[in-house]
Scaffold this active site. Structure first.
Site, PDB file in Angstrom:
ATOM      1  CG  ASP A   1    -119.731 -53.457 -52.422  1.00 22.21           C
ATOM      2  OD1 ASP A   1    -120.749 -54.150 -52.569  1.00 22.21           O
ATOM      3  OD2 ASP A   1    -119.725 -52.227 -52.628  1.00 22.21           O
TER       4      ASP A   1
ATOM      5  CD  GLU B   1    -125.599 -51.732 -52.465  1.00 19.01           C
ATOM      6  OE1 GLU B   1    -126.744 -51.251 -52.287  1.00 19.01           O
ATOM      7  OE2 GLU B   1    -124.663 -51.545 -51.653  1.00 19.01           O
TER       8      GLU B   1
END
Length: 485
Positions: A78, A145
């Protein structure tokens, strides 16, 4: 990015361009996940998606390297979605537009996603090129994350076979990271009561915008303004004028320094000019205060529609007092590493929520290399908001990563760096949360290190990556994989 294709790290840039074209903000990585799965299938690379959404890709050792220690390359899927307020961009549908700007690559007034897109691109480039020599190889690409290390928390203890983990999520070329800060969220629900607005009065929106923001870990020591804190200070300085707050909000991510905040206030029209004068004076004062770290922000007041309700006097005072006096920023520096923050906090988000119970939701992220200090700082902030009847929860606690002075992979990378660039790298810890801290709980036998190219101002629209540093990063990654015994 045609100019980048002729550089040494051309394979990395090629994959990064593909990554930029596929929307992948935190919690919306499905499109990129599917693209990687399909790409791996076409390349006959084994790829498994675990229950939480992590991807594990496996590649056999190069000929002659079968007996080498198995290595895991690690990155996350991400990116942080941040944009300037005048930029039209939908992170769920629109691609990122990379722009070459001299020695740097940046985006078009949005985050670039070099954090951790360059690392991800390099991992895929390694898998893609059969001429790169390495031992048994696994690539771990974790999900979500940036909002709480969800993929690392959910990684199963027996999912990987490697013994060395190379994390690609650091942001300064020439530095090898051997430790990181842990973190904990302090989430506050600050209740408020409201009453009807006086229809004879007027409403005004006060806004702070154009601040640089940035990563709440690596940029917390740059002296940048926190929009939420400064807005609370501005409103506190208006207390000589009778007004009441109707709404207040600011920030968007707990791990990003707030760049913008706004409040709607209600008061008699006769006070508008005096409030405007005070705000103009405060803007000048703030620009002087932050002249070394901020250069393009505004504090403005504009008339707006009269809202139906305002906070009661008690709720108004509680809100301003709790925000204005909340400790924020650097708390302590690390004595063992120069210019590295040891403990900090970031008042990252405030939103107003109405319903059966009315409250302001406030998110503070506390970081520290020292676990006891992390919790002490979090407890201090929790106690502060409890004074104002806030309901407080400490959530999302994740450990730091304690440096290993006997790390074999550090010694290998140090030798390779010196061989390639005729100088030694620096051993560092980072005041940010790397997933290595969570991995060490489930895989205590792993020998871990983190490194990356030079990325400035992640988590903000000013994010940029130094192009030449990616060449060095790529060369060191390949040399390291070959050198592992």
């Amino acid at each position: 990015m045609q100019q980048l294709q002729s550089l040494q790290a051309a394979p990395v840039w090629s994959f990064f361009e593909k990554i930029c074209a596929i929307p992948h903000p935190s919690k919306h990585e499905e499109q990129l996940t599917l693209w990687i799965i399909n790409w791996a299938a076409k390349k006959n690379i084994a790829c498994v998606k675990d229950k939480i959404g992590n991807l594990i890709l496996t590649k056999s050792a190069s000929t002659g390297f079968e007996s080498k220690t198995p290595v895991i390359l690690q990155c996350h899927l991400d990116m942080v979605p941040q944009k300037n307020n005048d930029k039209v961009h939908d992170f769920l549908t629109d691609p990122i537009t990379p722009i070459i700007d001299g020695e740097w690559l940046r985006a078009d007034h949005t985050t670039l996603g070099a954090d951790n897109g360059i690392g991800m691109a390099s991992c895929l480039a390694i898998l893609d090129d059969d001429s790169i020599e390495h031992g048994p190889l696994e690539v771990l690409i974790t999900t979500d994350e940036e909002t709480g290390m969800i993929g690392a928390f959910g990684l199963e203890a027996n999912a990987l076979q490697g013994k060395i983990l190379i994390n690609t999520d650091s942001e300064q070329e020439g530095e090898l990271y051997v430790g990181c800060a842990g973190g904990v969220n302090v989430n506050v629900l600050l209740p408020f009561e409201k009453m009807e607005s006086d229809i004879s009065e007027n409403a005004y929106e006060i806004t702070i915008s154009g601040l640089k923001g940035g990563h709440s870990g690596v940029d917390i020591n740059l002296g940048r303004a926190n929009a939420v804190k400064e807005l609370a200070s501005v409103l506190t300085n208006l207390e000589g004028t009778p007004f009441l707050i109707s709404s207040l909000s600011g920030g968007s991510l707990r791990n990003a320094i707030p760049r913008e905040a706004k409040a709607v206030i209600v008061c008699d029209e006769q006070y508008y000019n005096s409030i405007k004068t005070v705000i103009n004076t405060l803007e000048v004062s703030l620009k002087d205060k932050y002249r070394a770290s901020e250069n393009n922000f505004t504090v403005s007041i504009t008339p707006c529609s009269l809202p139906g309700s305002v906070l009661t006097h008690t709720s108004h005072n509680n809100l301003l007092s709790s925000l204005d006096s909340c400790v924020n920023g650097v708390f302590a520096m690390d004595d063992n590493f120069p210019n590295v923050v040891e403990t900090s906090s970031n008042l990252g988000v405030i939103t107003q929520q109405t319903g059966a119970v009315n409250h302001f939701a406030i998110q503070v992220l506390v970081r520290s290399q020292v676990d006891a200090d992390k919790h002490a700082r979090a407890d201090l902030i929790a106690a502060h908001f409890k004074q104002f009847n806030g309901r407080v929860a400490k959530e999302g606690n994740y450990p730091g990563w304690t440096p290993n002075t006997d790390s074999a992979i550090y010694q290998i990378m140090e030798i390779q760096y010196e061989t390639l660039f005729a100088k030694k790298p620096k051993a560092m810890v980072i005041h940010a949360g790397l997933e290595c801290g969570l991995f060490s709980d489930k895989y205590p036998h792993w020998d871990m290190i983190s490194f990356g190219p030079t990325i400035k101002f992640p988590h903000s629209p000013d994010e940029k990556v130094h192009i030449a540093s990616v060449d060095n990063y790529w060369a060191l990654l390949k040399a390291t994989l070959k050198a592992v015994e």
